[in-house]
Design an enzyme around this catalytic site. Structure first.
Site, PDB file in Angstrom:
ATOM      1  N   THR A 179       0.851  -1.193   0.000  1.00 17.53           N
ATOM      2  CA  THR A 179       0.000   0.000   0.000  1.00 17.53           C
ATOM      3  C   THR A 179       0.885   1.241   0.000  1.00 17.53           C
ATOM      4  O   THR A 179       2.005   1.200   0.509  1.00 17.53           O
ATOM      5  CB  THR A 179      -0.859  -0.023   1.282  1.00 17.53           C
ATOM      6  OG1 THR A 179      -1.880  -0.990   1.113  1.00 17.53           O
ATOM      7  CG2 THR A 179      -1.486   1.314   1.603  1.00 17.53           C
ATOM      8  N   ARG A 207     -14.114  -7.158  -0.206  1.00 18.33           N
ATOM      9  CA  ARG A 207     -13.438  -6.804   1.053  1.00 18.33           C
ATOM     10  C   ARG A 207     -12.903  -5.368   0.976  1.00 18.33           C
ATOM     11  O   ARG A 207     -12.274  -4.970   0.008  1.00 18.33           O
ATOM     12  CB  ARG A 207     -12.278  -7.782   1.292  1.00 18.33           C
ATOM     13  CG  ARG A 207     -11.453  -7.490   2.561  1.00 18.33           C
ATOM     14  CD  ARG A 207     -10.206  -6.693   2.247  1.00 18.33           C
ATOM     15  NE  ARG A 207      -9.286  -6.626   3.371  1.00 18.33           N
ATOM     16  CZ  ARG A 207      -8.205  -5.858   3.400  1.00 18.33           C
ATOM     17  NH1 ARG A 207      -7.912  -5.084   2.376  1.00 18.33           N
ATOM     18  NH2 ARG A 207      -7.421  -5.846   4.452  1.00 18.33           N
ATOM     19  N   ASP A 210      -8.379  -1.084   5.644  1.00 19.80           N
ATOM     20  CA  ASP A 210      -8.284   0.075   6.539  1.00 19.80           C
ATOM     21  C   ASP A 210      -8.031   1.386   5.791  1.00 19.80           C
ATOM     22  O   ASP A 210      -8.407   2.458   6.267  1.00 19.80           O
ATOM     23  CB  ASP A 210      -7.171  -0.134   7.567  1.00 19.80           C
ATOM     24  CG  ASP A 210      -5.806  -0.356   6.899  1.00 19.80           C
ATOM     25  OD1 ASP A 210      -5.751  -1.042   5.852  1.00 19.80           O
ATOM     26  OD2 ASP A 210      -4.803   0.150   7.427  1.00 19.80           O
ATOM     27  N   THR A 230      -0.125   0.917   6.927  1.00 19.61           N
ATOM     28  CA  THR A 230       0.038  -0.204   6.006  1.00 19.61           C
ATOM     29  C   THR A 230       0.181  -1.487   6.806  1.00 19.61           C
ATOM     30  O   THR A 230       0.719  -1.475   7.910  1.00 19.61           O
ATOM     31  CB  THR A 230       1.263  -0.025   5.087  1.00 19.61           C
ATOM     32  OG1 THR A 230       1.486  -1.260   4.380  1.00 19.61           O
ATOM     33  CG2 THR A 230       2.520   0.331   5.854  1.00 19.61           C
ATOM     34  N   GLY A 231      -0.301  -2.574   6.248  1.00 23.08           N
ATOM     35  CA  GLY A 231      -0.213  -3.854   6.955  1.00 23.08           C
ATOM     36  C   GLY A 231      -1.534  -4.581   6.823  1.00 23.08           C
ATOM     37  O   GLY A 231      -2.328  -4.274   5.930  1.00 23.08           O
ATOM     38  N   GLY A 233      -4.892  -4.892   7.138  1.00 23.31           N
ATOM     39  CA  GLY A 233      -5.872  -3.848   7.405  1.00 23.31           C
ATOM     40  C   GLY A 233      -6.859  -4.161   8.511  1.00 23.31           C
ATOM     41  O   GLY A 233      -7.257  -3.277   9.259  1.00 23.31           O
TER      42      GLY A 233
HETATM   43  N1  ASP Z   1      -3.497  -2.093   4.712  1.00 25.56           N
HETATM   44  C1  ASP Z   1      -3.834  -2.587   3.399  1.00 25.56           C
HETATM   45  C2  ASP Z   1      -5.140  -3.321   3.462  1.00 25.56           C
HETATM   46  O1  ASP Z   1      -5.345  -4.066   4.396  1.00 25.56           O
HETATM   47  C3  ASP Z   1      -2.805  -3.487   2.842  1.00 25.56           C
HETATM   48  C4  ASP Z   1      -1.427  -2.890   2.719  1.00 25.56           C
HETATM   49  O2  ASP Z   1      -0.963  -2.194   3.628  1.00 25.56           O
HETATM   50  O3  ASP Z   1      -0.750  -3.162   1.712  1.00 25.56           O
HETATM   51  O4  ASP Z   1      -5.938  -3.185   2.569  1.00 25.56           O
END
Ligand code: ASP
Length: 311
Positions: A179, A207, A210, A230-231, A233
């Site tokens: 992200t 889906r 976050d 990021t992470g 979500g």
């Molecule tokens: N946070 C993002 C999500 O869950 C994914 C990402 O950080 O790449 O959609």
């Protein structure tokens, strides 16, 4: 003229040093640097934090290196479904779009929602119709296709390791969220945050993560700070991470470093992984992450520039 500064991320992940070729790593650094510069050029001319975060994010959306815009991951139906949000800390206005397939720069769609409607979040076909009406660039869904991402999806679609990153000699099981996001402080003392994503590889159709949820993956408030996460979500939604950081500063008087550390601790306690970038209303930047890597960069109030991948 007040202080100004900017920070970006291109996603957290579990990459280890030495697992990406030096050429590829340089590509990441160069693109992060280009993104930072796009935002910083606006800030240095007295432009707004909102303009800066949008410009920086657009550079990464246009690059297949990151999981946003072109190069987004594929969902369980094998299509790209993107989310984005932007927030202006000056007036707490915010805009977001979710589940879009045809808006070339989702972050600009989010900005249009913020500035041209009384709403905060438009989703799916409605968001796409709105973006078209606003004159934003609409592309065929095939524009977002990236071969490496598609291989990543094919390799993992029948497994329970949805976010593995395939290709380029990268060890099996390596995760990369990818992200992108930006936070900035402009010389008028305004902060802004922007986040854009293709979500999680092989995510269930429909889906929403976050990133487009104000307070979870994206938040900005001039009283405190701006945050982009990021992470995984779901953990950031359940902890309302971005708003939690602002609230810890506003109500408990924590510094940005203390507040971000506390929020990341709560994510880890639930078993979540990821990271965030944040800037306070003085230009202090904190970029904590609990993964082994996070593509990130900043130009601080002294004009010093940094881009990094590992700890
Ligand atoms: N946070 C993002 C999500 O869950 C994914 C990402 O950080 O790449 O959609």
């Amino acid at each position: 003229m007040g202080n100004y500064a900017i920070a970006i991320h291109g996603g957290a992940g579990t990459l280890m040093p030495g697992t990406v070729s030096p050429e590829k790593e340089k590509e990441f650094h160069d693109k992060l640097s280009e993104s930072l510069q796009a935002g910083y050029n606006i800030l240095s001319k007295g432009g707004s934090a909102v303009d800066a975060v949008e410009a920086a994010v657009r550079v990464m959306e246009d690059s297949p290196l990151f999981n946003s815009g072109k190069g987004s991951v594929f969902n369980s139906d094998g299509i790209n479904e993107m989310d984005a949000a932007i927030m202006n800390g000056k007036n707490l206005k915010a805009g977001a779009i979710a589940e879009v397939h045809t808006v070339r720069n989702p972050i600009s769609g989010a900005r249009a929602v913020m500035e041209k409607t009384k709403h905060v979040l438009l989703a799916s076909a409605g968001a796409e119709k709105f973006a078209k009406e606003m004159g934003l660039e609409i592309v065929d869904p095939s524009y977002f296709y990236d071969e490496e991402r598609h291989q990543q999806w094919l390799a993992t679609k029948d497994t329970d390791s949805p976010n593995s990153w395939a290709g380029d000699g990268i060890p099996e099981g390596t995760k990369k969220y990818g992200t992108v996001g930006c936070v900035a402080l402009d010389n008028q003392g305004n902060v802004a945050a922007a986040t854009s994503t293709g979500g999680i590889n092989n995510k269930k159709f429909g889906r929403v993560g976050d990133a487009p949820l104000i307070g979870a993956g994206t938040y900005a408030n001039n009283k405190t700070c701006a945050v982009s996460c990021t992470g995984e979500g779901e953990y950031f939604i359940r902890n309302v991470v971005a708003y939690d950081i602002s609230a810890l500063m506003e109500y408990k008087g924590l510094t940005l470093a203390q507040a971000t550390a506390e929020a990341m601790k709560k994510v880890a306690l639930l078993g979540g992984e990821g990271g965030l970038i944040s800037i306070d209303n003085q230009g202090t930047i904190c970029t904590p992450f609990n993964t082994s890597s996070m593509f990130r960069g900043w130009i601080n109030t002294a004009g010093e520039k940094f881009t990094g991948v590992f700890r």
